[in-house]
Design a protein around this motif. Structure first.
Motif, short mmCIF file in Angstrom:
data_model
loop_
_atom_site.label_atom_id
_atom_site.label_comp_id
_atom_site.label_asym_id
_atom_site.label_seq_id
_atom_site.Cartn_x
_atom_site.Cartn_y
_atom_site.Cartn_z
N SER A 138 -7.16 25.90 5.77
CA SER A 138 -5.99 25.27 6.38
C SER A 138 -6.37 24.05 7.22
N GLU A 139 -7.50 24.12 7.95
CA GLU A 139 -7.90 22.97 8.77
C GLU A 139 -8.21 21.76 7.90
N ASN A 140 -8.92 22.00 6.79
CA ASN A 140 -9.26 20.91 5.89
C ASN A 140 -8.00 20.33 5.23
N ARG A 141 -7.08 21.22 4.85
CA ARG A 141 -5.84 20.75 4.23
C ARG A 141 -5.03 19.91 5.22
N SER A 142 -4.98 20.35 6.46
CA SER A 142 -4.24 19.61 7.48
C SER A 142 -4.86 18.23 7.72
N LEU A 143 -6.20 18.18 7.77
CA LEU A 143 -6.88 16.89 7.96
C LEU A 143 -6.60 15.95 6.78
N PHE A 144 -6.64 16.50 5.57
CA PHE A 144 -6.39 15.68 4.38
C PHE A 144 -4.97 15.11 4.41
N PRO A 192 -11.96 19.57 16.57
CA PRO A 192 -13.34 20.04 16.41
C PRO A 192 -13.80 20.02 14.95
N GLN A 193 -12.91 20.41 14.02
CA GLN A 193 -13.27 20.37 12.61
C GLN A 193 -13.47 18.94 12.14
N TYR A 194 -12.65 18.01 12.64
CA TYR A 194 -12.80 16.58 12.31
C TYR A 194 -14.17 16.08 12.77
N GLU A 195 -14.56 16.43 13.99
CA GLU A 195 -15.87 15.99 14.51
C GLU A 195 -17.01 16.61 13.70
N ARG A 196 -16.81 17.86 13.29
CA ARG A 196 -17.85 18.53 12.50
C ARG A 196 -18.02 17.82 11.15
N CYS A 244 -16.12 16.45 0.72
CA CYS A 244 -15.06 15.64 0.13
C CYS A 244 -14.32 14.87 1.22
N LEU A 245 -13.98 15.56 2.32
CA LEU A 245 -13.30 14.90 3.43
C LEU A 245 -14.19 13.86 4.09
N ALA A 246 -15.48 14.19 4.25
CA ALA A 246 -16.41 13.21 4.84
C ALA A 246 -16.48 11.95 4.00
N LEU A 247 -16.44 12.12 2.68
CA LEU A 247 -16.45 10.98 1.76
C LEU A 247 -15.21 10.12 1.97
N LEU A 248 -14.05 10.75 2.09
CA LEU A 248 -12.81 10.01 2.29
C LEU A 248 -12.78 9.31 3.64
N GLN A 293 -17.59 8.00 -8.90
CA GLN A 293 -18.23 9.13 -9.57
C GLN A 293 -18.46 10.28 -8.58
N ALA A 294 -18.84 9.94 -7.33
CA ALA A 294 -19.09 10.97 -6.32
C ALA A 294 -17.80 11.73 -6.00
N LEU A 295 -16.68 11.00 -5.91
CA LEU A 295 -15.41 11.68 -5.63
C LEU A 295 -15.01 12.58 -6.78
N ARG A 296 -15.14 12.07 -8.01
CA ARG A 296 -14.81 12.92 -9.16
C ARG A 296 -15.66 14.18 -9.19
N SER A 297 -16.94 14.02 -8.90
CA SER A 297 -17.86 15.15 -8.98
C SER A 297 -17.52 16.23 -7.96
N ILE A 298 -17.23 15.80 -6.72
CA ILE A 298 -16.97 16.81 -5.70
C ILE A 298 -15.62 17.48 -5.92
N VAL A 299 -14.63 16.73 -6.44
CA VAL A 299 -13.33 17.34 -6.75
C VAL A 299 -13.48 18.35 -7.88
N TRP A 300 -14.26 17.99 -8.92
CA TRP A 300 -14.55 18.94 -10.01
C TRP A 300 -15.19 20.21 -9.44
N GLY A 301 -16.12 20.01 -8.52
CA GLY A 301 -16.82 21.17 -7.96
C GLY A 301 -15.90 22.10 -7.20
N ILE A 302 -14.98 21.52 -6.41
CA ILE A 302 -14.03 22.35 -5.66
C ILE A 302 -13.12 23.12 -6.62
#
Length: 586
Positions: free
Chosen positions: A443-449, A472-476, A418-422, A492-501
């Motif tokens: 927490s790392e993903n939330r902070s990046l978002f 490092p998480q951003y580079e990953r 999801c973050l890579a998409l954004l 559609q891709a964003l909706r799908s991945i958000v639904w999945g999470i």
């Protein structure tokens, strides 16, 4: 052999890639499925970057030009860094004028529109219209493996650049990500270094542009730069086509150098742990095959590769030859930092090194370093081997205290995609602002978002705004391959991945509540169910302080979690049918 065999050996590639390279040279389209519009758009981006590189180069070199006086500070900086004129020419170093629209106006005269320049990452869309992304900076064209200019890195120069506000600005600014520029999949200087890397059998990876230029200037052409970022899987894949030996030469004053080394080691072991290998009959099997030898070149305090090479170029080969295997380097670093004679120091060393040893895919190497850690700390090998295992909850046993065990890093692929998409599609910002940060459980993903949503793209790169702990998480995340979408597919891709999470979060809550009820007897279950029924009906009043410990509350949570799971599935299917989509359960 034939021409295909020659190219496959020369470029260290497979037959498909050799066919594509030869087809491009002969003007033959070897892939009928290619998107011709996308190819034309990419060609246009390359053309824009080449024209911009020529403009920046001319602005630096022409002392009598419109920007000659302001460019003097750039020429003085290059002289101070002892860069030879031949290197300036070879690497096409340039100067971005201290102007809001110098590049824009020049490129318009070459037939390029403002919107195209924004798409190429050369301009920024502002409230009053587009303006130049790079202002009063020393410019380094960044080329792909084939030598095409994909983007730029701009270094800040003395003096105030337009728009710098209080004068504080990032040291380096890169082209924003585009269809041809992705910092995590490029290595500065690889187009000039690949032949030397193959000839010498190893690649030396430094951090900065100046380090690469100094090395090439003095005849050490097997040097490339990761451009100040942690090494990514795609960068490793690029180098692996030419060599199996990688040497990390990091600045001695880089506070994050140890984290960079650990991240690189993790990436190499994870990406190469299983490889497809064909036997003599053509049967492909997945086998353990770690064939990358990662080493670390340690420089004396206060010295970086640029200074080390320019001050004493004759000592550089010996420094590279003396690079240590990565685990030996980390062992030495930990031993210097902790007191081996104290139990607390021994525990700290085990906590630091056991997770790294656990990453090692080569079992022989893993056993060797485990024995070495045992000798160093005086802890028996059987006990240390337990530290290599991920913690598991066992009946009747409590997990080891967190202080005695290095925290295991758990990844959530849905959140990272999801973050890579954004990050790849900034046009999703409006939709992203409607998402809650609580969507991201890590927490790392939330902070990046949260950082990405609040980031103002006003010339300062997003990466430069990040704190060292999340880089490092951003580079990953940047190393994740994201498909190319059109506007409708993207939404559609964003909706799908958000639904999945969201669906995964609900399922996790359902499993947790169900597990809490699993060990109860039938009599207890009946009583708890009756209490829960009374709660739902509102027949009883419960003190919130007592609610957490009451099994009936857990029962209600379990029921609600189950209902939410099924309700979300029904909503997803209904929404998908209304849009004519094929809905898959996450």
């Amino acid at each position: 052999g034939d021409i295909f065999s020659f190219v496959m050996k020369r470029e260290s590639c497979d037959f498909r890639e050799a066919l594509r390279l030869l087809g491009e040279r002969a003007g033959v389209n070897t892939d009928q499925r290619r998107d011709t519009q996308e190819d034309a758009r990419r060609a246009r981006l390359f053309e824009m970057n080449e024209a911009a590189a020529a403009f920046f180069q001319a602005a630096l070199q022409r002392e009598d030009g419109a920007h000659g006086a302001r460019a003097q500070v750039a020429r003085e900086y290059l002289a101070e860094r002892r860069m030879a004129p031949a290197s300036v020419e070879r690497f096409q170093i340039g100067y971005a004028p201290n102007s809001w629209d110098a590049l824009l106006e020049h490129m318009k005269g070459r037939g390029f529109g403002a919107e195209e320049l924004v798409a190429a990452g050369l301009a920024v869309e502002g409230e009053r219209g587009p303006y130049d992304r790079f202002r009063h900076r020393l410019m380094f064209p960044i080329r792909d493996e084939r030598g095409r200019v994909c983007g730029f890195g701009g270094r800040v120069l003395a003096g105030d650049a337009l728009g710098s506000g209080d004068g504080h600005q990032p040291k380096y600014v890169n082209t924003s990500q585009s269809a041809i520029f992705d910092k995590g999949s490029m290595l500065y200087g690889l187009d000039l270094a690949k032949d030397a890397i193959r000839a010498e059998g190893r690649a030396v990876i430094v951090e900065g542009y100046m380090d690469v230029i100094a090395a090439h200037e003095h005849g050490y052409a097997n040097v490339v730069a990761s451009m100040g970022t942690a090494l990514t899987e795609r960068q490793v894949a690029l180098l692996r086509r030419h060599t199996n030996t990688l040497v990390l030469a990091l600045d001695s004053d880089n506070a994050g150098s140890e984290a960079t080394v650990r991240s690189a080691y993790e990436i190499i072991n994870n990406s190469l742990r299983r490889r497809p290998v064909a036997n003599a009959r053509g049967v492909v099997r997945q086998v353990d095959a770690v064939d990358i030898d990662l080493r670390v070149l340690s420089l004396p305090d206060g010295l970086d590769p640029d200074d080390a090479i320019r001050d004493a170029p004759e000592t550089w080969p010996a420094r590279v030859d003396g690079a240590m295997p990565v685990l030996d380097h980390l062992f030495d670093v930990s031993a210097r930092r902790h007191d081996l004679s104290s139990p607390r120091g021994q525990s700290a060393i085990v906590a630091e090194l056991a997770p790294v040893i656990a990453l090692t895919a080569d079992r022989v190497l893993q056993s060797h370093y485990l024995q070495r850690l045992s000798r160093m700390t005086g802890v028996d090998e059987a006990t240390l081997r337990l530290e290599l295992r991920p913690p598991r909850a066992q009946a009747g046993r409590s997990a080891a205290p967190p202080a005695q065990r290095a925290p295991a890093r758990v990844r959530d692929r849905r959140e990272e995609f999801c973050l890579a998409l954004l990050f790849k599609y900034p046009e999703l910002r409006a939709e992203a602002c409607e998402l809650s940060p609580e969507l991201f459980g890590h927490s790392e993903n939330r902070s990046l978002f949260e950082s990405w949503v609040s980031w103002a793209d006003d010339g300062e790169s997003f990466e430069s705004t990040l704190t060292p702990d999340v880089r490092p998480q951003y580079e990953r995340i940047l190393s994740i391959d994201v498909p190319t979408y059109d506007d409708e597919q993207l939404a559609q891709a964003l909706r799908s991945i958000v639904w999945g999470i969201e669906q995964q979060r609900l399922r996790t809550a359902k499993r947790a509540s169900a597990a809490a009820l699993a060990g109860m007897s039938a009599e207890e279950g009946a009583r708890i169910a009756e209490d829960a029924r009374a709660r739902i009906a509102g027949d009883v009043t419960v003190d919130p302080a007592d609610d957490e410990a009451d099994p009936a509350a857990v029962f209600v949570e379990d029921m609600e979690a189950g209902l939410k799971v099924h309700r979300r599935l029904l909503e997803q299917r209904s929404a998908g049918r209304s849009r004519g989509e094929v809905v898959h359960e996450q």
